[in-house]
Scaffold this active site. Structure first.
Site, PDB file in Angstrom:
ATOM      1  N   ASP A   1       0.822  -1.209   0.000  1.00  0.00           N
ATOM      2  CA  ASP A   1       0.000   0.000   0.000  1.00  0.00           C
ATOM      3  C   ASP A   1       0.861   1.266   0.000  1.00  0.00           C
ATOM      4  OD1 ASP A   1      -1.276  -2.349   1.497  1.00  0.00           O
ATOM      5  OD2 ASP A   1      -3.016  -1.178   0.896  1.00  0.00           O
TER       6      ASP A   1
ATOM      7  N   HIS B   1     -11.560  -2.920   6.496  1.00  0.00           N
ATOM      8  CA  HIS B   1     -11.584  -4.137   5.666  1.00  0.00           C
ATOM      9  C   HIS B   1     -11.824  -5.412   6.474  1.00  0.00           C
ATOM     10  CE1 HIS B   1     -10.350  -1.434   2.588  1.00  0.00           C
ATOM     11  NE2 HIS B   1      -9.197  -1.185   3.154  1.00  0.00           N
TER      12      HIS B   1
ATOM     13  N   HIS C   1      -3.341  -4.069   2.388  1.00  0.00           N
ATOM     14  CA  HIS C   1      -4.722  -3.588   2.338  1.00  0.00           C
ATOM     15  C   HIS C   1      -5.112  -2.738   3.539  1.00  0.00           C
ATOM     16  CE1 HIS C   1      -8.428  -3.383   0.246  1.00  0.00           C
ATOM     17  NE2 HIS C   1      -9.119  -4.237   0.967  1.00  0.00           N
TER      18      HIS C   1
ATOM     19  N   HIS D   1      -4.262  -0.253   6.326  1.00  0.00           N
ATOM     20  CA  HIS D   1      -3.135   0.686   6.420  1.00  0.00           C
ATOM     21  C   HIS D   1      -2.638   0.799   7.861  1.00  0.00           C
ATOM     22  CE1 HIS D   1      -4.981   2.529   2.568  1.00  0.00           C
ATOM     23  NE2 HIS D   1      -4.392   1.369   2.361  1.00  0.00           N
TER      24      HIS D   1
HETATM   25 FE   LIG Z   1      -5.993  -2.208  -0.782  1.00  0.00          FE
END
Ligand SMILES: [Fe+2]
Ligand SMILES: *[C@@H]1O[C@H](CO)[C@@H](O)[C@H](O)[C@H]1NC(C)=O
Length: 438
Positions: free
Chosen positions: A146, A299, A326, A328
């Site tokens: 990321d 997520h 994914h 952070h």
């Molecule tokens: Fe992502």
């Protein structure tokens, strides 16, 4: 602790847990960096990056504005003395109104292990240098997902640049171009100082998709620019592949392509895992974008479907470590399987803290799950040194601290040295064969 302080703390706890019921809200976005980049000539190489391309070979990738610039690389073991020359291929793509430059991919080798090579792209200055990984353990990976292209990213890259590593691993979400194609170019230039010197092994995240129904296929830019050794590893898609370096076998999987039991990815993965020779590569690592073990609000449970299909396979194959992005933030889990602590399961690590413009994912579910060993929402990167066939050392380095400081660390001992693999072979066989025979 004073009584007032305790009261204040418990008041804070009540407030945070009240908030914890709400939806995850991203912190304010951060401005993307400006890049006053201008190549000297249209045939000057830009966005140079290298990747492993099968045994003893590496792929050199770069972009030129000049559509007639040659796709060839000259290289050698001392500066200015290029004893070898290789011709490669090029590609380009259009995305709505955007037309890419000429994207060159040239595979060089056979190369010696643990050696510095000097090379030029298309006969143009400057001369770059890269170091090949060692033949045997120890070997060190740096890891950050990321990334994006902000001041935070720059800080992460500066920190990675200070550590001594052989291969960089990126579990998805590279440029955050998000349909703005020129951001792929600026990202390529931002990472060039690092990515031209050490192999960068990447897999795709959601920000690589750039899919427009009926108009544009997904992953057009990503596949054209970040070509990984999928053919070299028997895969039919750039979205999943494997590679071997020193004593480590790494499977780079795709969270954003089919992974069900009848998919090409699943079939390829079964084949790839069954070929792993633990004598030769005592370590087995898997990496993909969406984490399966994640106690952050961000997520939450997004990886559930992939986990339901692939977790038994990775477990049966005896995967030692899983690296995801994914979210952070940073989170390290203990050895875990099927939601429970398991001495024969992989260590799961989420390292999506590279520093993109969306900012950090601050909020965690409480209490911290039993499997979660450490979690923190700070930008940083990980370093993973496979010391020998039984021991690896993991450390996490926060950008807020000096690079040598380890904000979290853990020794990881291999499943091979724990006796977990003996019974697993039979189990793997069952997992591989059972779905076929029903
Ligand atoms: Fe992502
Ligand atoms: C592997 O490395 C660990 C940590 O340095 C050490 O304790 C162990 O003795 C080593 N094992 C072998 C077989 O060299």
């Amino acid at each position: 602790m004073g009584q007032e302080l305790k009261l204040l703390l418990s008041a804070c706890l009540v407030i945070t847990s009240a908030v914890a019921g709400a939806e995850y809200v991203r912190p304010p976005p951060r401005r993307t960096l400006d890049f006053p980049w201008s190549p000297r000539r249209p045939s000057s190489p830009q966005q140079v990056h290298v990747s492993l391309a099968g045994k003893k070979h590496m792929r050199i990738s770069w972009v030129t504005d000049d559509k007639s610039a040659p796709s060839h690389v000259t290289y050698g073991k001392s500066p200015g003395r290029h004893d070898f020359a290789v011709e490669g291929l090029s590609t380009s793509y259009s995305y709505l109104l955007y037309k890419s430059g000429k994207i060159h991919h040239v595979v060089i080798g056979p190369l010696e292990y643990d050696m510095v090579y000097f090379y030029k792209c298309g006969g143009e200055d400057p001369e770059f240098q890269l170091k090949t990984p060692p033949a045997e353990l120890p070997v060190t990976f740096s890891i950050a997902g990321d990334l994006g292209q902000t001041g935070w990213t720059k800080s992460t890259l500066d920190h990675i640049n200070k550590c001594d590593y052989d291969v960089h691993l990126l579990p998805g979400d590279l440029a955050y171009a998000d349909y703005m194609q020129h951001w792929w170019d600026t990202f390529g230039n931002l990472v060039q100082p690092l990515a031209s010197a050490r192999p960068w092994m990447v897999t795709e995240g959601n920000h690589e998709q750039e899919f427009i129904p009926l108009v544009m296929d997904g992953f057009v830019s990503y596949n054209a620019r970040w070509k990984m050794p999928y053919k070299e590893s028997g895969s039919s898609s750039n979205l999943y592949y494997s590679f071997e370096v020193a004593g480590v076998h790494v499977v780079m999987l795709g969270s954003y392509t089919d992974f069900d039991m009848y998919s090409n990815q699943y079939r390829w993965l079964m084949k790839d895992l069954s070929k792993v020779n633990r004598q030769k590569t005592p370590w087995l690592v898997a990496s993909f974008h969406v984490p399966w073990y994640n106690s952050n609000f961000a997520h939450q449970r997004e990886g559930e479907e992939m986990m339901a299909t692939l977790e038994p396979l990775l477990y049966a194959a005896g995967v030692d470590i899983v690296l995801a992005g994914h979210v952070h933030a940073y989170e390290r889990a203990k050895r875990v399987y099927n939601g429970k602590l398991d001495p024969c399961g992989p260590v799961h690590i989420t390292i999506g803290d590279g520093g993109n413009r969306e900012g950090l994912a601050h909020r965690y579910h409480d209490p911290q799950p039993e499997w979660s060993a450490f979690r923190e929402a700070s930008f940083g990167h990980g370093e993973l040194e496979f010391v020998n066939s039984s021991h690896a050392f993991w450390s996490w380095h926060r950008n807020d601290d000096d690079e040598p400081m380890r904000s979290d660390h853990a020794w990881i001992s291999s499943l091979g040295s724990s006796g977990c693999l003996a019974g697993k072979r039979r189990e793997l066989w069952k997992v591989l064969v059972a779905p076929r025979s029903t």
